[in-house]
Design an enzyme around this catalytic site. Structure first.
Site, PDB file in Angstrom:
ATOM      1  N   THR A 127       2.907  -0.918   8.993  1.00  0.00           N
ATOM      2  CA  THR A 127       3.692  -1.277  10.174  1.00  0.00           C
ATOM      3  C   THR A 127       2.808  -1.401  11.404  1.00  0.00           C
ATOM      4  OG1 THR A 127       5.578  -0.085   9.234  1.00  0.00           O
ATOM      5  CG2 THR A 127       5.684  -0.611  11.571  1.00  0.00           C
ATOM      6  N   GLY A 143       0.817  -1.209   0.000  1.00  0.00           N
ATOM      7  CA  GLY A 143       0.000   0.000   0.000  1.00  0.00           C
ATOM      8  C   GLY A 143       0.845   1.250   0.000  1.00  0.00           C
ATOM      9  N   HIS A 203      -7.955  34.543 -12.016  1.00  0.00           N
ATOM     10  CA  HIS A 203      -7.520  33.163 -12.289  1.00  0.00           C
ATOM     11  C   HIS A 203      -8.236  32.178 -11.361  1.00  0.00           C
ATOM     12  CE1 HIS A 203      -4.400  30.176 -13.613  1.00  0.00           C
ATOM     13  NE2 HIS A 203      -4.758  29.614 -12.464  1.00  0.00           N
ATOM     14  N   GLU A 204      -8.211  32.443 -10.054  1.00  0.00           N
ATOM     15  CA  GLU A 204      -8.854  31.538  -9.101  1.00  0.00           C
ATOM     16  C   GLU A 204     -10.379  31.587  -9.232  1.00  0.00           C
ATOM     17  OE1 GLU A 204      -7.138  29.418  -7.627  1.00  0.00           O
ATOM     18  OE2 GLU A 204      -5.180  30.299  -8.075  1.00  0.00           O
ATOM     19  N   ASP A 254      -1.344  24.056 -14.235  1.00  0.00           N
ATOM     20  CA  ASP A 254      -2.665  23.591 -14.684  1.00  0.00           C
ATOM     21  C   ASP A 254      -2.571  22.925 -16.055  1.00  0.00           C
ATOM     22  OD1 ASP A 254      -3.771  24.695 -12.385  1.00  0.00           O
ATOM     23  OD2 ASP A 254      -4.086  26.643 -13.345  1.00  0.00           O
ATOM     24  N   PRO A 256       2.576   4.827   1.183  1.00  0.00           N
ATOM     25  CA  PRO A 256       3.182   5.186   2.472  1.00  0.00           C
ATOM     26  C   PRO A 256       2.165   5.831   3.404  1.00  0.00           C
ATOM     27  CG  PRO A 256       4.554   5.925   0.640  1.00  0.00           C
ATOM     28  CD  PRO A 256       3.261   5.464   0.046  1.00  0.00           C
ATOM     29  N   GLY A 257       2.244   5.472   4.684  1.00  0.00           N
ATOM     30  CA  GLY A 257       1.408   6.105   5.689  1.00  0.00           C
ATOM     31  C   GLY A 257       0.039   5.494   5.870  1.00  0.00           C
ATOM     32  N   THR A 258      -0.241   4.350   5.238  1.00  0.00           N
ATOM     33  CA  THR A 258      -1.578   3.764   5.342  1.00  0.00           C
ATOM     34  C   THR A 258      -1.721   2.824   6.538  1.00  0.00           C
ATOM     35  OG1 THR A 258      -0.867   2.107   3.722  1.00  0.00           O
ATOM     36  CG2 THR A 258      -2.146   3.971   2.913  1.00  0.00           C
ATOM     37  N   HIS A 260     -11.333  29.108 -11.929  1.00  0.00           N
ATOM     38  CA  HIS A 260     -11.368  27.735 -11.414  1.00  0.00           C
ATOM     39  C   HIS A 260     -12.621  27.498 -10.577  1.00  0.00           C
ATOM     40  CE1 HIS A 260      -7.489  26.496 -12.823  1.00  0.00           C
ATOM     41  NE2 HIS A 260      -6.803  27.384 -12.102  1.00  0.00           N
TER      42      HIS A 260
END
Length: 612
Positions: A212, A205, A427-428, A503, A207-209, A431
């Site tokens: 360990t 999986g 610009h924003e 973008d 990283p960080g899931t 979006h």
């Protein structure tokens, strides 16, 4: 333990050497000749000038003809020495001049003190130095002998009480591992029916899931010894050391069976062989070969279960993935919205939250976050609360931490011209309008023109649910949204900027994946032309051609990518032209407030009808 003893003895011997040196210096000082020696004429001048303070006559009565030492101290306290041969002459002179003096009983130093003691101390010092050198070389030899020993750390499963109840958001993964726990607790019932428990479990999986953490939870649930080691701990510059460490690890595990061996980041040692990088005597290949034999060879590993974690299963050697070695592969993916909420509840323990904080809403906002990301999010929010001298967390702390973790820290102190602010605002706003209007990509969570990370501003959407599959329609909408900033600049300004470079890169990559990987182009067809250029394994792909198709196909792919981009660009331009009044209103509001929320943005669409 051996290393600690060597270090402790070294400290003691160093202290002994220091004491020995101080003794030698003291003895040397004792036998040194006194300073400030004067002659008889200078002594007479002191007596006649009435500058004499105190006189001590040191005469060895056992040797009356020996040298006489006079300690003379003047009235200023300065000490001087005079040496004569006849003590009677000195006494007569002092009596004649009415000078008082002292004459203590002095004996000559014995032969043992003057000769034997320095020799003995010198010999002892030399012996001590040789002893220290021998011990140091012995410690180095011991370390050399232990060079091939395993570096795995063993802990009992119940030491830290990590169980499945502390692992949130991984329900199916825990169910797959419960069989391992049951076997470790009661192996007889499996052996009686001829069942063979998996020898190896590979946790795969991003990283960080929580790979360990899952392994620790298995050991905690079963209450068995838990050996943990990193894949890189096996590999050394000397050939054969890694294989020796593998043998030693499994020998220790057999002595403590039933037990679990957990190898983190196993791709460091179990990469595909025969890559042409190092040859047959490569240290990594030697280590991998030994690992293959220990897991399923002529040896018997009863009760030893190997668990390993990796996020690069594509580069592992096929031999280690076959049944009998890693029999079971557990996919540990990113948590869904329910899993994220459970993870947030676990990490929220010990953090006082205000009543306004809604963990469900945070879980909805953090689509794609792993367990480590969510823990980091709450930790950053707690740090922000502490910086403001508050003992509890507010919703605003979570929002600021979300921006900091997802995009970067806001640079409010950065000086920006009014022209740049206006460009960023339009610009924003471009979006944001497309996020709101297009049905599968919104709604808008927050819009800002404050420089954040490496961007001049950001528009953050709020996914309403997690989706396992991406559709062609949604991917086209994602491309359309990505081009919205450039379209807004062209519609309002007389020029265009470099602000849309990222973008454009994102839109191009997505369009190319649609054509070459997902079969979403009629002109190209259902053929995979993707070369996985983003994950090149040099050892495997070094001798392969970088492209498996001809120039005519490459031209068709380029034309299809351009067609998709052009169609999405035209759609973005049509939508933004339709909502031109919202575009200007949003830009003006951003210039006024710099950051607006979802409610403020959606209020600009009062009376408007969204495109289906």
């Amino acid at each position: 333990m051996n290393d600690r003893k060597v270090r402790g003895l070294s400290g003691a011997t160093i202290l002994t050497l220091v004491v020995f040196l101080f003794v030698i210096l003291w003895l040397t000082n004792q036998f040194d000749q006194k300073e400030e020696e004067i002659n008889w004429k200078e002594f007479e001048e002191l007596v006649t000038s009435d500058s004499l303070g105190k006189v001590v006559v040191n005469q060895n009565k056992n040797v009356p003809t020996g040298r006489v030492e006079l300690e003379i101290k003047d009235k200023e306290g300065e000490l001087k020495y005079l040496y004569v041969s006849d003590v009677n002459e000195v006494q007569d002179y002092l009596k004649e001049k009415n000078v008082s003096y002292e004459m203590p009983d002095v004996h000559e130093d014995s032969w043992f003190v003057t000769v034997v003691m320095p020799v003995v101390l010198t010999l002892l010092g030399v012996m001590l130095i040789f002893t220290v050198m021998n011990r140091q070389s012995g410690g180095a030899n011991a370390k050399a002998m232990n060079f091939g020993k395993s570096r795995a750390r063993m802990s009992m499963g119940g030491d830290k009480n990590i169980t499945f109840s502390q692992v949130a958001g991984l329900k199916e993964e825990k169910e797959e591992l419960e069989e391992i726990v049951d076997f470790l607790k009661s192996p007889k019932k499996y052996i009686q029916v001829g069942a063979r428990i998996p020898k190896g479990v590979l946790l795969v999986g991003p990283p960080g899931t929580g790979k360990t953490l899952l392994a620790k939870a298995v050991a905690g649930e079963a209450g068995v010894p838990f050996f943990t080691i990193s894949g890189s701990d096996f590999v050394e510059m000397f050939v054969g050391v890694g294989a020796s460490r593998v043998r030693d690890l499994f020998e220790e595990a057999k002595k403590n069976s039933p037990c679990i061996i957990f190898i983190d980041e196993i791709d460091a040692v179990a990469r595909r062989r025969g890559t042409g990088m190092g040859g047959g005597h490569d240290e990594r290949e030697q280590t991998l070969n030994q690992l293959l034999v220990e897991m399923d060879g002529f040896g018997v590993n009863e009760g030893v279960i190997v668990m390993a974690a990796t996020n690069r299963v594509d580069i592992l050697d096929p031999a280690i993935l076959r049944p009998g070695r890693f029999d079971r592969r557990v996919m540990v993916g990113r948590p869904d919205i329910q899993g994220r909420e459970e993870i947030l509840k676990v990490h929220a323990k010990g953090k006082p939250l205000s009543e306004e904080i809604d963990l469900r809403q945070i879980a909805q906002t953090t689509a794609g976050f792993t367990g480590a990301d969510l823990e980091n999010l709450l930790n950053e929010a707690a740090i922000l609360a502490a910086k403001e001298n508050r003992i509890y967390l507010k919703q605003e702390d979570i929002k600021r931490a979300f921006v900091k973790v997802g995009i970067g820290a806001e640079k409010k102190s950065r000086v920006i011209s009014d022209k740049e602010k206006r460009i960023t605002a339009f610009h924003e706003a471009g979006h944001a309008i497309l996020f709101h209007v297009l049905p599968d990509v919104g709604p808008v969570y927050s819009v800002s023109i404050i420089p954040t990370g490496g961007a001049g501003g950001y528009t953050m959407p709020l996914p309403e649910n997690d989706e396992m599959f991406n559709t062609k329609g949604k991917m086209l909408q994602d491309i359309t949204v990505a081009l919205g900033g450039r379209v807004a600049e062209e519609e309002v300004l007389d020029d265009i900027t470099t602000g849309a470079s990222q973008d454009i890169k994102q839109a191009t990559s997505l369009a190319k994946s649609m054509v070459t990987k997902f079969g979403m182009s009629e002109a190209v067809g259902l053929i995979n032309y993707d070369n996985d250029s983003d994950e090149v394994f040099i050892g495997r792909d070094l001798a392969h051609a970088s492209r498996g198709y001809g120039e005519s196909v490459a031209t068709t792919i380029d034309l299809e990518v351009k067609r998709i981009i052009d169609e999405c660009y035209n759609r973005a331009r049509d939508v933004i032209k339709k909502y031109d009044d919202v575009l200007h209103a949003c830009a003006d509001l951003l210039l006024e407030k710099e950051k607006i929320s979802r409610e403020e943005f959606e209020s600009l669409f009062a009376g408007e009808v969204s495109e289906a």
